[in-house]
Motif scaffolding. Structure first.
Motif, PDB file in Angstrom:
ATOM      1  N   GLN A   1      74.172   1.177  -7.122  1.00  0.00           N
ATOM      2  CA  GLN A   1      74.149  -0.096  -6.399  1.00  0.00           C
ATOM      3  C   GLN A   1      74.025  -1.126  -7.502  1.00  0.00           C
ATOM      4  N   TYR A   2      72.861  -0.639  -8.602  1.00  0.00           N
ATOM      5  CA  TYR A   2      72.794  -1.629  -9.699  1.00  0.00           C
ATOM      6  C   TYR A   2      73.380  -1.499 -11.102  1.00  0.00           C
ATOM      7  N   ASN A   3      74.421  -0.887 -11.059  1.00  0.00           N
ATOM      8  CA  ASN A   3      75.317  -0.985 -12.153  1.00  0.00           C
ATOM      9  C   ASN A   3      75.762  -2.208 -12.424  1.00  0.00           C
ATOM     10  N   THR A   4      76.016  -2.496 -13.864  1.00  0.00           N
ATOM     11  CA  THR A   4      76.764  -3.796 -14.084  1.00  0.00           C
ATOM     12  C   THR A   4      77.772  -3.645 -15.053  1.00  0.00           C
ATOM     13  N   PRO A   5      78.675  -4.557 -14.951  1.00  0.00           N
ATOM     14  CA  PRO A   5      79.897  -4.200 -15.957  1.00  0.00           C
ATOM     15  C   PRO A   5      79.563  -3.527 -17.306  1.00  0.00           C
ATOM     16  N   LEU A   6      78.318  -3.693 -17.930  1.00  0.00           N
ATOM     17  CA  LEU A   6      77.929  -3.306 -19.322  1.00  0.00           C
ATOM     18  C   LEU A   6      76.709  -2.542 -19.310  1.00  0.00           C
ATOM     19  N   ALA A   7      76.329  -1.947 -18.215  1.00  0.00           N
ATOM     20  CA  ALA A   7      75.135  -0.923 -18.059  1.00  0.00           C
ATOM     21  C   ALA A   7      75.292  -0.163 -16.780  1.00  0.00           C
ATOM     22  N   GLU A   8      74.722   1.163 -17.181  1.00  0.00           N
ATOM     23  CA  GLU A   8      74.676   2.135 -16.043  1.00  0.00           C
ATOM     24  C   GLU A   8      73.243   2.390 -15.803  1.00  0.00           C
ATOM     25  N   ALA A   9      72.952   2.185 -14.188  1.00  0.00           N
ATOM     26  CA  ALA A   9      71.705   2.228 -13.619  1.00  0.00           C
ATOM     27  C   ALA A   9      71.483   3.537 -13.264  1.00  0.00           C
ATOM     28  N   PHE A  10      70.276   3.940 -13.528  1.00  0.00           N
ATOM     29  CA  PHE A  10      69.557   5.342 -13.054  1.00  0.00           C
ATOM     30  C   PHE A  10      68.132   5.262 -12.536  1.00  0.00           C
ATOM     31  N   ALA A  11      67.917   6.083 -11.566  1.00  0.00           N
ATOM     32  CA  ALA A  11      66.684   5.997 -10.871  1.00  0.00           C
ATOM     33  C   ALA A  11      65.563   6.142 -12.111  1.00  0.00           C
ATOM     34  N   ALA A  12      64.319   5.423 -11.722  1.00  0.00           N
ATOM     35  CA  ALA A  12      63.308   5.676 -12.527  1.00  0.00           C
ATOM     36  C   ALA A  12      62.039   5.391 -12.014  1.00  0.00           C
ATOM     37  N   SER A  13      60.891   5.674 -12.593  1.00  0.00           N
ATOM     38  CA  SER A  13      59.809   5.612 -11.784  1.00  0.00           C
ATOM     39  C   SER A  13      58.623   5.036 -12.899  1.00  0.00           C
ATOM     40  N   ASP A  14      57.806   4.286 -12.677  1.00  0.00           N
ATOM     41  CA  ASP A  14      56.502   3.726 -13.325  1.00  0.00           C
ATOM     42  C   ASP A  14      55.403   4.863 -13.069  1.00  0.00           C
ATOM     43  N   LEU A  15      55.261   5.609 -14.505  1.00  0.00           N
ATOM     44  CA  LEU A  15      54.298   6.796 -14.249  1.00  0.00           C
ATOM     45  C   LEU A  15      52.702   6.097 -14.414  1.00  0.00           C
ATOM     46  N   ASN A  16      52.686   4.794 -14.637  1.00  0.00           N
ATOM     47  CA  ASN A  16      51.312   4.050 -14.453  1.00  0.00           C
ATOM     48  C   ASN A  16      50.912   3.751 -13.063  1.00  0.00           C
ATOM     49  N   GLN A  17      51.950   3.305 -12.301  1.00  0.00           N
ATOM     50  CA  GLN A  17      51.830   2.754 -11.020  1.00  0.00           C
ATOM     51  C   GLN A  17      53.073   3.348 -10.084  1.00  0.00           C
ATOM     52  N   SER A  18      52.307   4.518  -9.489  1.00  0.00           N
ATOM     53  CA  SER A  18      53.491   5.276  -8.634  1.00  0.00           C
ATOM     54  C   SER A  18      53.869   4.334  -7.378  1.00  0.00           C
ATOM     55  N   ASN A  19      53.557   3.381  -6.967  1.00  0.00           N
ATOM     56  CA  ASN A  19      54.104   2.762  -5.832  1.00  0.00           C
ATOM     57  C   ASN A  19      54.998   1.687  -6.377  1.00  0.00           C
ATOM     58  N   ARG A  20      55.386   1.550  -7.665  1.00  0.00           N
ATOM     59  CA  ARG A  20      56.495   0.578  -8.079  1.00  0.00           C
ATOM     60  C   ARG A  20      57.569   1.213  -7.950  1.00  0.00           C
ATOM     61  N   GLU A  21      58.860   0.918  -7.395  1.00  0.00           N
ATOM     62  CA  GLU A  21      59.979   1.617  -7.403  1.00  0.00           C
ATOM     63  C   GLU A  21      60.833   0.885  -8.405  1.00  0.00           C
ATOM     64  N   GLY A  22      61.676   1.828  -9.224  1.00  0.00           N
ATOM     65  CA  GLY A  22      62.414   0.885 -10.276  1.00  0.00           C
ATOM     66  C   GLY A  22      63.559   1.793 -10.481  1.00  0.00           C
ATOM     67  N   TYR A  23      64.457   0.996 -11.774  1.00  0.00           N
ATOM     68  CA  TYR A  23      65.469   1.867 -12.229  1.00  0.00           C
ATOM     69  C   TYR A  23      65.594   1.456 -13.429  1.00  0.00           C
ATOM     70  N   ALA A  24      66.354   2.042 -14.063  1.00  0.00           N
ATOM     71  CA  ALA A  24      66.532   2.149 -15.904  1.00  0.00           C
ATOM     72  C   ALA A  24      68.133   1.619 -15.967  1.00  0.00           C
ATOM     73  N   LEU A  25      68.373   0.443 -16.571  1.00  0.00           N
ATOM     74  CA  LEU A  25      69.534   0.008 -17.087  1.00  0.00           C
ATOM     75  C   LEU A  25      70.134   0.666 -18.386  1.00  0.00           C
ATOM     76  N   VAL A  26      70.886   1.681 -18.544  1.00  0.00           N
ATOM     77  CA  VAL A  26      71.154   1.893 -19.976  1.00  0.00           C
ATOM     78  C   VAL A  26      72.353   1.071 -20.460  1.00  0.00           C
ATOM     79  N   LEU A  27      72.057   0.320 -21.458  1.00  0.00           N
ATOM     80  CA  LEU A  27      73.115  -0.594 -22.031  1.00  0.00           C
ATOM     81  C   LEU A  27      74.052  -0.094 -22.852  1.00  0.00           C
ATOM     82  N   LYS A  28      75.312  -0.735 -22.842  1.00  0.00           N
ATOM     83  CA  LYS A  28      76.502  -0.323 -23.573  1.00  0.00           C
ATOM     84  C   LYS A  28      76.066  -0.582 -25.213  1.00  0.00           C
TER      85      LYS A  28
END
Length: 187
Positions: A1-28
């Motif tokens: 859902q969060y992919n962009t034309p120039l980046a692929e999204a992967f689920a990620a988590s904040d190791l410092n704050q477990s209540n924060r949901e996030g994702y990682a965009l790996v850029l081309k």
């Protein structure tokens, strides 16, 4: 859902704050990275700009290559484009006060730090109840995959990779187009 034309999204988590949901965009690897924008957005906080939890270069074992990665907080809100499909009407004061004014304030905060968003459109502005948030702008140079409708004429006619950095007028123009679309969307 969060992919962009120039980046692929992967689920990620904040190791410092477990209540924060996030994702990682790996850029081309083939485009310039918006280093200054990433640094400024990582170090600042604005309720109307998607939170950048961190950025950096990561070695990807499956590619045996390093890539720039942007870690973003998950937006728990639909985009304005999605809302339009579900909500045929919205009062004009709500559009102005709860969407356009926060978007303008967010852009003004970015411009005060000499950053152009360059990706303001109905697919990249998120709204839930009384909160409006500009989506990410780091996965490509400003305006690189922006719909030409949201670009001033001289940028609209340029090739994606020839649009340049842009300035405040690029974002203000996009807000004007967004304004017109919202009033036609919801009326």
């Amino acid at each position: 859902q969060y992919n962009t034309p120039l980046a692929e999204a992967f689920a990620a988590s904040d190791l410092n704050q477990s209540n924060r949901e996030g994702y990682a965009l790996v850029l081309k690897p083939n485009l310039p990275y918006r280093t200054k924008a990433a640094e400024v957005l990582s170090a600042s906080s604005n309720d109307n700009i998607q939170t950048v939890m961190g950025t950096g270069t990561v070695m990807l074992s499956h590619l045996d290559a390093a890539r720039h990665v942007v870690f973003l907080e998950t937006l728990n809100a639909p985009s304005l484009a999605d809302i339009h499909r579900q909500t045929p009407r919205m009062h004009e004061h709500k559009v102005t006060d709860l969407i356009l004014q926060p978007v303008y304030n967010a852009v003004q905060a970015m411009h005060s730090r000499d950053i152009v968003h360059g990706s303001i459109n109905t697919k990249n502005v998120y709204f839930s109840e009384n909160t409006c948030v500009l989506g990410e702008c780091l996965s490509a140079p400003a305006g690189y995959y922006q719909d030409p409708l949201y670009e001033p004429l001289e940028r609209m006619m340029a090739n994606d990779n020839g649009r340049g950095h842009g300035d405040m007028t690029v974002d203000v123009y996009a807000i004007g187009v967004l304004d017109n679309q919202l009033f036609f969307f919801f009326h």
